[in-house]
Design an enzyme around this catalytic site. Structure first.
Site, mmCIF file in Angstrom:
data_model
loop_
_atom_site.group_PDB
_atom_site.id
_atom_site.type_symbol
_atom_site.label_atom_id
_atom_site.label_comp_id
_atom_site.label_asym_id
_atom_site.label_seq_id
_atom_site.Cartn_x
_atom_site.Cartn_y
_atom_site.Cartn_z
ATOM 1 N N LYS A 185 31.820 39.577 42.984
ATOM 2 C CA LYS A 185 30.382 39.265 42.850
ATOM 3 C C LYS A 185 30.009 37.938 43.492
ATOM 4 C CE LYS A 185 29.037 42.570 39.446
ATOM 5 N NZ LYS A 185 28.738 42.938 38.074
ATOM 6 N N ARG A 233 36.292 45.942 35.310
ATOM 7 C CA ARG A 233 35.757 46.892 36.295
ATOM 8 C C ARG A 233 35.932 46.262 37.670
ATOM 9 N NH1 ARG A 233 31.074 47.780 39.054
ATOM 10 N NH2 ARG A 233 30.373 49.916 39.272
HETATM 11 N N1 HH2 Z 1 28.356 45.897 38.055
HETATM 12 C C1 HH2 Z 1 27.889 46.708 39.029
HETATM 13 C C2 HH2 Z 1 27.613 48.047 38.763
HETATM 14 N N2 HH2 Z 1 27.811 48.568 37.532
HETATM 15 N N3 HH2 Z 1 28.515 48.301 35.299
HETATM 16 C C3 HH2 Z 1 28.960 47.516 34.313
HETATM 17 N N4 HH2 Z 1 29.175 48.023 33.082
HETATM 18 N N5 HH2 Z 1 29.230 46.186 34.511
HETATM 19 C C4 HH2 Z 1 29.043 45.595 35.711
HETATM 20 O O1 HH2 Z 1 29.267 44.378 35.826
HETATM 21 C C5 HH2 Z 1 28.563 46.406 36.799
HETATM 22 C C6 HH2 Z 1 28.292 47.775 36.542
HETATM 23 C C7 HH2 Z 1 27.677 46.159 40.400
HETATM 24 O O2 HH2 Z 1 28.780 46.343 41.200
HETATM 25 P P1 HH2 Z 1 29.016 47.553 42.227
HETATM 26 O O3 HH2 Z 1 29.056 48.864 41.521
HETATM 27 O O4 HH2 Z 1 30.213 47.248 43.033
HETATM 28 O O5 HH2 Z 1 27.780 47.490 43.215
HETATM 29 P P2 HH2 Z 1 26.397 48.276 43.286
HETATM 30 O O6 HH2 Z 1 25.667 48.050 41.996
HETATM 31 O O7 HH2 Z 1 25.713 47.639 44.460
HETATM 32 O O8 HH2 Z 1 26.687 49.731 43.480
#
Ligand code: HH2
Length: 269
Positions: A205, A239
């Site tokens: 992040k 995660r």
């Molecule tokens: N962060 C993201 C997405 N989903 N869910 C939970 N429970 N906690 C988190 O910190 C979290 C999440 C963001 O990361 P990513 O899925 O890699 O990116 P994007 O939201 O752009 O798909």
């Protein structure tokens, strides 16, 4: 928990796993590298991301979810805020709903989770993905996030969700400035003390990028530092995108923390 985004626009892996074959291969690879859960998402929640409608989310998600379910043995979670999407994902094999809105996005979500008995991640977010990074503001971020999570637990249980279904998440990067993200990690035990499994989503992040001054794909070592702190302070689920490195990090830190006689929030990760 390994991240599998079937989106064109996710901040880290957007556009990488758009075909079923690519997604399945990545899920299998994550399983080989030690993932215990695979979190499949079809709507990006990065700051400023555009929402996708239900039919597009389903179109991206369901065929991949079914193929991944047939290809791996680990449990699958679905990263969605929509009850109709979650329902079809559960029918396709998902056993956890990762709801970044903590049941605020869709009035039907709590009922669905109560009825089906699946796990539910309740995550803190200030604002929405479209607005959340404009002006995040807190008096005491740890206290406010903690209070929010306790309120969401009450609402969830009042709607018939069992305590054993609930996983908490302080929501790194979701309406938080640099100092807020660091404070949440520095006092992560405040969340593990609430008595529920806690998930930490720090992988690659921006707040890590700000410290190590690296682009998204070069933030693995920085992520490992944050994961080590979260696990030491009792995180049960992390995660992540880089499974092998973070699995090793978590394994070493949890082995050490099991030997700490008086540490707070000793991990059982
Ligand atoms: N962060 C993201 C997405 N989903 N869910 C939970 N429970 N906690 C988190 O910190 C979290 C999440 C963001 O990361 P990513 O899925 O890699 O990116 P994007 O939201 O752009 O798909």
């Amino acid at each position: 928990m390994g991240v599998l985004n079937v989106t064109p626009d996710s901040f880290s892996d957007g556009g990488t796993y758009l075909t079923i074959e690519q997604a399945v291969n990545h899920a299998k690879q994550m399983q080989i590298e030690g993932a215990d859960i695979i979190d499949v998402g079809a709507e990006s929640s990065r700051p400023g991301a555009q929402p996708v409608d239900e039919s597009e989310e389903l179109r991206r998600l369901i065929p991949v979810l079914e193929a991944v379910r047939d290809a791996v043995a680990v449990p699958i979670s679905v990263d969605t805020t929509k009850a109709a999407v979650a329902r079809l994902a559960i029918q396709a094999g998902a056993v956890i709903v990762n709801d970044i809105s903590a049941l605020r996005g869709d009035p039907l979500m709590a009922e669905l989770v109560a009825e089906t008995g699946v796990g539910i991640v309740l995550m803190h977010m200030q604002g929405t993905p479209q607005t959340m990074q404009k002006a995040p503001r807190y008096g005491n971020v740890v206290e406010e996030v903690s209070r929010f999570l306790q309120e969401r637990i009450q609402i969830a249980t009042a709607k018939g969700i069992q305590s054993s279904q609930i996983i908490l998440d302080p929501g790194f990067g979701f309406g938080k400035l640099q100092e807020h993200n660091l404070q949440l990690l520095a006092e992560f035990e405040a969340f593990t003390k609430l008595g529920y499994p806690v998930l930490a989503g720090v992988s690659r992040k921006q707040f890590i990028g700000n410290l190590v001054r690296q682009p998204v794909h070069e933030r693995g070592y920085g992520t490992a530092g944050a994961i080590a702190v979260a696990v030491l302070k009792g995180a049960h689920i992390v995660r992540v995108h880089d499974i092998r490195a973070m699995k090793d990090t978590a394994t070493v830190v949890s082995a050490i923390s099991r030997h700490a006689r008086s540490s707070v929030g000793v991990s059982n990760a």
